[in-house]
Motif scaffolding. Sequence first.
Motif, short mmCIF file in Angstrom:
data_model
loop_
_atom_site.label_atom_id
_atom_site.label_comp_id
_atom_site.label_asym_id
_atom_site.label_seq_id
_atom_site.Cartn_x
_atom_site.Cartn_y
_atom_site.Cartn_z
N UNK A 114 4.74 7.03 -14.58
CA UNK A 114 5.24 7.01 -15.89
C UNK A 114 5.19 5.79 -16.55
N UNK A 115 5.65 4.61 -15.69
CA UNK A 115 5.57 3.37 -16.34
C UNK A 115 4.15 3.12 -16.55
N UNK A 116 3.10 3.31 -15.85
CA UNK A 116 1.71 3.10 -15.87
C UNK A 116 1.07 3.75 -17.19
N UNK A 117 1.70 4.68 -17.51
CA UNK A 117 1.23 5.66 -18.80
C UNK A 117 1.85 4.73 -19.97
N UNK A 118 3.01 4.43 -19.97
CA UNK A 118 3.47 3.60 -21.11
C UNK A 118 3.03 2.44 -21.06
N UNK A 147 -4.93 6.24 -11.95
CA UNK A 147 -5.54 7.30 -12.61
C UNK A 147 -4.86 7.80 -13.83
N UNK A 148 -3.52 7.57 -13.73
CA UNK A 148 -2.57 8.05 -14.88
C UNK A 148 -2.78 7.20 -16.12
N UNK A 149 -2.70 5.97 -15.66
CA UNK A 149 -3.02 4.95 -16.91
C UNK A 149 -4.29 4.99 -17.69
N UNK A 195 0.65 -1.23 0.05
CA UNK A 195 -0.02 0.01 0.07
C UNK A 195 0.74 1.27 0.01
N UNK A 196 2.31 1.09 0.26
CA UNK A 196 2.86 2.26 0.09
C UNK A 196 3.56 2.74 -1.24
N UNK A 197 3.01 1.97 -2.24
CA UNK A 197 3.06 2.31 -3.60
C UNK A 197 1.97 3.53 -4.00
N UNK A 198 2.35 4.23 -4.88
CA UNK A 198 1.19 5.10 -5.30
C UNK A 198 -0.09 4.59 -6.26
N UNK A 199 -0.78 3.59 -5.57
CA UNK A 199 -1.59 2.87 -6.34
C UNK A 199 -2.61 3.76 -7.18
N UNK A 200 -3.42 4.54 -6.33
CA UNK A 200 -4.33 5.37 -7.21
C UNK A 200 -3.72 6.09 -8.16
#
Length: 510
Positions: free
Chosen positions: A94-98, A29-31, A20-25
């Motif tokens: 950034x990786x989620x967007x890619x 949202x970005x992806x 849960x420490x990762x910026x999951x939301x």
Amino acid sequence: MRDSQPGQRDEAAAIDPEFTAYPLQAMADAARQHAHDLGARYSDFRAERVCGQQLGLSDGSLETLHDSDDLGIAVRVIVDGAWGFAATADLTAEAAIRAAAEAVDVARVAAPLAAERVELADEPAHGRVSWVSDYLVDPFSVSVADKVALLADWSSGLLADSRVDHVDASLLQVRECKFYCGEGTTALQQRVRLHPELTAVAVDPGGRFETMRTLAPPAGRGWEYLTGTGWDFPAELAALPDLLAQKLAAPSVRPGRYDLVIDPSNLWLTIHESIGHATELDRALGYEAAYAGTSFATVDKLGTLQYGSPLMHVTGDRTAQHGLATVGYDDEGVAAQSWDLITGGVLTGYQLDRRIAGLRGLSRSNGCAFADSPGHMPIQRMANVCLQPAADGPDTASLISGVENGIYVVGDKSWSIDMQRYNFQFTGQRFYRISGGRLAGQLRDVAYQATTTDFWNSMEAVGGPQTSVLGGAFNCGKGQPGQVAPVSHGCPAAVMRGVRILNVAREARP
């Protein structure tokens, strides 16, 4: 996030804080925004961490210790009526967007080649929800030294009996954390599962050997499962040497037709293979024909196929307590449900995900989408498929007392079934001769053989709730690329009349 099952613990405190420490939301949202900017009409995002540990001991000594940690994110889209999917182990916006851009590109390449357009059945929006499976102690909070010490102590106790020559002990553990974000639903979930197993081996002076394995099923429980909650391991282990000695001295079965009383420790696997897989709608429609097979229970038989006796009531259940396939929400944001598959012996339902439900024009999925890792796309997977007990049904001893000439089957072992889930053969851990309604010693080399409909139509009685046990497995395989899924099957003891019995030792001779 709210508690999706009132009365459970505070999920926020229970879920792995490293996950849960990762910026999951923010990643979700970005992806999803980028996917829709590129023309996707549907998108969902999944972050997942699957921690596994496997321990194996031989004669009390540690031989295997394997830890795994699979962490990543996945984006799924629909563009031009086709699926697109991409995953990455880089947990950043950034990786989620890619990944979103790659998923859109995949869908655009696939769209002209697709034989049909992807349409998803609707699912209500559930908002921000969370869910944690029902356990007390996370097994990953227990030291390896303590786990090894417990398995070694159990092994030593068995080896202290002169009738036991070797002991293998193993423990599989999984902690699965998932974050899903789709249309109107954002779900954070964690579930834990364990599979302890001990096998005792005896060798007679002539070199012939037999094995006897514990019956404790894998379960959606925590470390408390091994230390007194949910299964009496000391009692089972104390009985194992005598059971093994009886098996080694038992006569070989005489082939023929017998009435069977089948214990849930064996019947769960027959349910899995002959009902669980047969009622997966994607299989019944032919979508798994290239790999996992099809099903004899085709859609033209829905509502008419006499699958089994009128006593037969089978449900698909994603809500069963401690079930291996139990979730709060599936990997498409569908809330967990329970529904009928077989009612009064007649085929009345299937297991399905949103794509298959949409393809058939059904109003809603029953929540059977699952991906076994962040690198895999969700596919339709099995729920906890359960044969229901009779509300006021008898105990196992009473079922046995009604059999004049038969066999009591306990524990699972080997199995074989055709690709349509129709012709099958199963063996077991131990078998008892039934004569005049009483157990008359163990038998060896037993296998029962039937077609699915003949077998289930031969069911004359089912036990009451006191006989019901939730069995299961960690490793149900399906899909290309292959995926494995955990699944449980609850059932009572049952009486089957006139089932064909083979002697597997004679069948194996040249």
